[in-house]
Design an enzyme around this catalytic site. Structure first.
Site, PDB file in Angstrom:
ATOM      1  N   GLN A   4       0.829  -1.228   0.030  1.00 21.54           N
ATOM      2  CA  GLN A   4      -0.068   0.031  -0.054  1.00 21.54           C
ATOM      3  C   GLN A   4       0.979   1.198  -0.046  1.00 21.54           C
ATOM      4  OE1 GLN A   4      -3.733  -1.790   2.617  1.00 21.54           O
ATOM      5  NE2 GLN A   4      -1.967  -1.248   3.858  1.00 21.54           N
TER       6      GLN A   4
ATOM      7  N   LYS B 114     -13.045   1.905  12.817  1.00 19.60           N
ATOM      8  CA  LYS B 114     -11.968   1.048  12.087  1.00 19.60           C
ATOM      9  C   LYS B 114     -11.576   2.068  10.986  1.00 19.60           C
ATOM     10  CE  LYS B 114     -13.135  -2.311   9.131  1.00 19.60           C
ATOM     11  NZ  LYS B 114     -13.326  -3.325   8.268  1.00 19.60           N
TER      12      LYS B 114
ATOM     13  N   ASP C  62     -10.030  -4.808  12.726  1.00 19.54           N
ATOM     14  CA  ASP C  62     -10.768  -5.598  11.491  1.00 19.54           C
ATOM     15  C   ASP C  62     -10.614  -7.095  11.807  1.00 19.54           C
ATOM     16  OD1 ASP C  62      -7.907  -6.361  11.339  1.00 19.54           O
ATOM     17  OD2 ASP C  62      -7.560  -5.281   9.694  1.00 19.54           O
TER      18      ASP C  62
ATOM     19  N   ASP D 178       0.110  -2.581  14.388  1.00 20.86           N
ATOM     20  CA  ASP D 178      -0.748  -3.308  13.412  1.00 20.86           C
ATOM     21  C   ASP D 178       0.319  -3.471  12.099  1.00 20.86           C
ATOM     22  OD1 ASP D 178      -3.400  -3.681  12.070  1.00 20.86           O
ATOM     23  OD2 ASP D 178      -2.820  -2.132  10.900  1.00 20.86           O
TER      24      ASP D 178
END
EC number: 3.2.2.-
Length: 263
Positions: free
Chosen positions: A43, A164, A196, A230
């Site tokens: 990403q 979220k 998530d 995360d």
């Protein structure tokens, strides 16, 4: 009314796993999270590609925020979704409003086909806030006030600050800010981990405590902000082969990352 504020709830936790998790994260540290974010996360690559093609940092960062709040209930892998987004807007930069451009993109998307009408409504809610921002204000959010950005996005959407997509938007904004402004700023400790499916399932292997409160405590014990935790966990929880190969190439302690993922 919840009794939680009056009665201290005793959660069941596998202390052996919890201790291994905390010690492992302490050994990896925030620098490992940064390496994974910048050199492993596809990403991040997708955002770098978009910025190079847009040549407009204000539009770039606003697009990233807008895309973040509709990044749920995907019909493909998250990495594929962000690359689809990056390639589309590299070739089709917004001509007028960002929300209008995103609303055209979503219905034709391959990796984000679900709940399109609801996602467009969320974009419309966010639009006045996005339109009000200058590049200087975005810079200020990045260097001085990511918590303020979280609060303002939550208010615009009418969502909880722990939602979220709200905290995920701050994470992706942090990526965009790092790329646009050329400096690493750690995420605040006060911004929660995105709750998530992967994180919920992983947390349940260790404790029945709600994920948000559990990871707040882990963050305090390790000194690593939840959003960076995360980043450390997602490669092994996502299971994408290309990501795992990248992890092994750039992270000296990749075996420890795998060990944490298998707790």
């Amino acid at each position: 009314m919840s009794l939680e504020r009056f009665v201290k709830i005793k959660y069941q936790t596998n202390e052996e796993k919890a201790d291994k998790l905390v010690e492992g994260l302490k050994e990896l540290g925030i620098e490992c999270a940064r390496i994974i974010e910048e050199k492993v996360d596809l990403q991040f690559d997708a955002l770098r590609h978009l910025r190079e093609n847009l040549n407009d940092d204000e539009t770039f960062i606003k697009l990233v925020i807008a895309n973040s709040i509709v990044s749920y209930q995907l019909s493909g892998k998250g990495e594929d979704w962000w690359w689809e987004f990056s390639k589309y807007f590299s070739q089709n930069p917004p001509e007028k409003s960002i929300v209008e451009a995103c609303s055209k993109f979503l219905p034709s998307s391959r990796t984000n086909r679900r709940l399109v009408a609801g996602k467009i409504k969320r974009l419309e809610k966010l639009e006045p806030f996005l339109n009000s921002l200058t590049l200087q204000e975005l810079r200020r959010y990045y260097f001085e006030n990511m918590m303020g950005l979280r609060n303002d996005i939550a208010e615009a959407l009418g969502s909880p600050k722990t939602a979220k997509t709200v905290v995920f938007a701050v994470k992706m904004f942090g990526y965009a800010g790092r790329i646009a402004f050329g400096e690493f700023v750690p995420y605040p400790m006060e911004i929660d981990i995105p709750e998530d499916v992967r994180i919920k399932a992983y947390t349940e292997r260790i404790t029945n405590e709600p994920p948000v409160s559990f990871w707040r405590r882990v963050a305090e014990e390790t000194g690593i902000p939840p959003l960076h935790i995360d980043s450390i966990l997602w490669p092994v929880l996502g299971g994408k082969r290309e990501v795992m190969e990248r992890l092994k190439k750039v992270c000296e302690k990749w075996e420890l990352v795998l060990e944490l993922g298998s707790l």
